[in-house]
Design a protein around this motif. Structure first.
Motif, short mmCIF file in Angstrom:
data_model
loop_
_atom_site.label_atom_id
_atom_site.label_comp_id
_atom_site.label_asym_id
_atom_site.label_seq_id
_atom_site.Cartn_x
_atom_site.Cartn_y
_atom_site.Cartn_z
N ASP A 132 0.86 -1.19 0.00
CA ASP A 132 0.00 0.00 0.00
C ASP A 132 0.88 1.22 0.00
N SER A 134 1.18 5.33 1.05
CA SER A 134 0.61 6.37 1.89
C SER A 134 0.81 7.70 1.16
N THR A 136 -0.68 10.46 2.43
CA THR A 136 -1.18 11.38 3.45
C THR A 136 -0.02 12.20 4.00
N ALA A 159 -6.78 0.23 11.04
CA ALA A 159 -7.91 0.85 10.32
C ALA A 159 -9.14 -0.02 10.54
N GLU A 246 -4.90 4.46 15.05
CA GLU A 246 -5.83 4.56 13.92
C GLU A 246 -5.38 5.78 13.13
N GLU A 248 -4.49 8.75 10.37
CA GLU A 248 -5.32 9.68 9.58
C GLU A 248 -4.97 9.53 8.12
N GLY A 249 -5.95 9.68 7.25
CA GLY A 249 -5.73 9.55 5.81
C GLY A 249 -5.95 8.12 5.35
N THR A 250 -5.66 7.87 4.08
CA THR A 250 -5.92 6.54 3.53
C THR A 250 -4.65 5.94 2.97
N LEU A 252 -3.32 3.48 -0.18
CA LEU A 252 -3.78 3.08 -1.52
C LEU A 252 -3.15 1.74 -1.88
N THR A 263 -4.97 2.75 -8.19
CA THR A 263 -4.06 3.71 -7.56
C THR A 263 -3.34 4.54 -8.62
#
Ligand code: G1P
Length: 287
Positions: A132, A134, A136, A159, A246, A248-250, A252, A263
């Motif tokens: 994944d 990031s 963010t 998450a 947890e 912040e942001g997502t 991909l 993505t």
């Protein structure tokens, strides 16, 4: 204690990406202008790591080549006045100090991380699974390191997941919550939806402390018959504090062909030089 290492397990066969990953490791597939591995190392560096430990399988050494200086290529680009390309090649080859360790047998993520023990030594370290990205600010690994500075314990990226998806992940039981931080009391790798201890999934980014190596040495094969990092973390959580953040942001997904494609499209749509290319390709496809 200062941060130094980030461990990046990249020893997998890349089965989900076959045939694309037959000769090219999946970590070298491009996302926009750079391979997946470079995104991971850039995130590690932005969190404060200076040394990267790549855990590779025999035959995947090209993943490391991308991150090492290439004086011959740099010279040729310089001679031809290719300044922009030269800068890009120099950047990729000088992001961090790179060490390689080889995982001899595919015995699981926990076993892969254990191969880094001698290089990491007696310090806390970051670990990132390059499945994944990031995008963010601050990146997820940096958020985790801030968590380490608050708690001084191992830190997991967490998450919330729908129950129907939790069995693809490690899931945690938590006992105490402070804002976005949760104290982890147990962790289960790939639980059945009914058995998951919560809807909080572990998302492939960690701050680990050297105690993890002893826990891994004592960890028997678990889910999928593999030595699971999640099981060793559960062992640590039974004898001392472990926290999850947890973030912040997502994140991909680039670890599946569909996620990788989505993505690329999403990042290209947000990139000023590629935006119009994406729009006109999609418009042509729907015309
Ligand atoms: C790994 C970890 C798992 C984690 C997942 C997503 O599983 O073992 O705990 O939830 O990454 O980051 P994998 O995706 O390799 O099966």
């Amino acid at each position: 204690m200062d941060l130094r290492h980030c461990v990046i397990p990249a020893a997998g066969l890349g089965t989900r990406f076959l045939p694309a990953s037959k000769a090219v490791p999946k970590e070298l597939l491009p996302v926009l202008d750079r391979p997946v591995i470079q995104w991971a190392v850039e995130e590690a560096v932005s969190a404060g790591a200076t040394d990267v430990v790549l855990v590779l399988a025999e035959g995947k050494e090209s993943v490391a080549h991308h991150l090492l200086p290439d004086p011959a290529l740099e010279r040729r680009l310089e001679e031809r006045g290719k300044q922009r390309e030269l800068e890009a090649v120099r950047t990729a080859g000088h992001l961090a100090d790179i060490s390689i360790v080889i995982q001899a047998e595919p015995r699981g993520l926990g076993d892969a991380v254990l191969q880094a023990a001698d290089v990491v030594g007696d310090r806390p370290f970051l670990c990132i699974l390059p499945d994944d990205l990031s995008v963010t600010d601050p990146p997820v690994l940096a958020q985790l390191w801030q968590g380490y500075e608050r708690h001084g314990s191992p830190i997991l990226a967490l998450a919330r997941m729908p129950r129907s998806e939790i069995s693809r992940y490690g899931a945690v039981a938590v006992a105490e919550t402070r804002g976005r931080d949760h104290r982890v009391t147990d962790a289960v790798e790939k639980p059945r939806a009914d058995d998951a201890p919560s809807d909080l999934a572990v998302m492939g980014r960690y701050v680990l402390t050297p105690g993890i190596f002893d826990a891994l040495r004592q960890t028997a094969p678990g889910a999928l018959g593999e030595i699971q990092l999640t099981d060793a973390i559960a062992m640590l959580a039974r004898s001392g504090p472990v926290w999850g953040v947890e973030y912040e942001g997502t994140l991909l997904d680039v670890g599946t062909p569909a996620g990788w494609l989505a993505t690329n499209i999403r990042l290209a749509r947000d990139d000023p030089t590629l935006r119009t290319v994406v729009r006109s390709a999609l418009a042509a496809a729907s015309a």
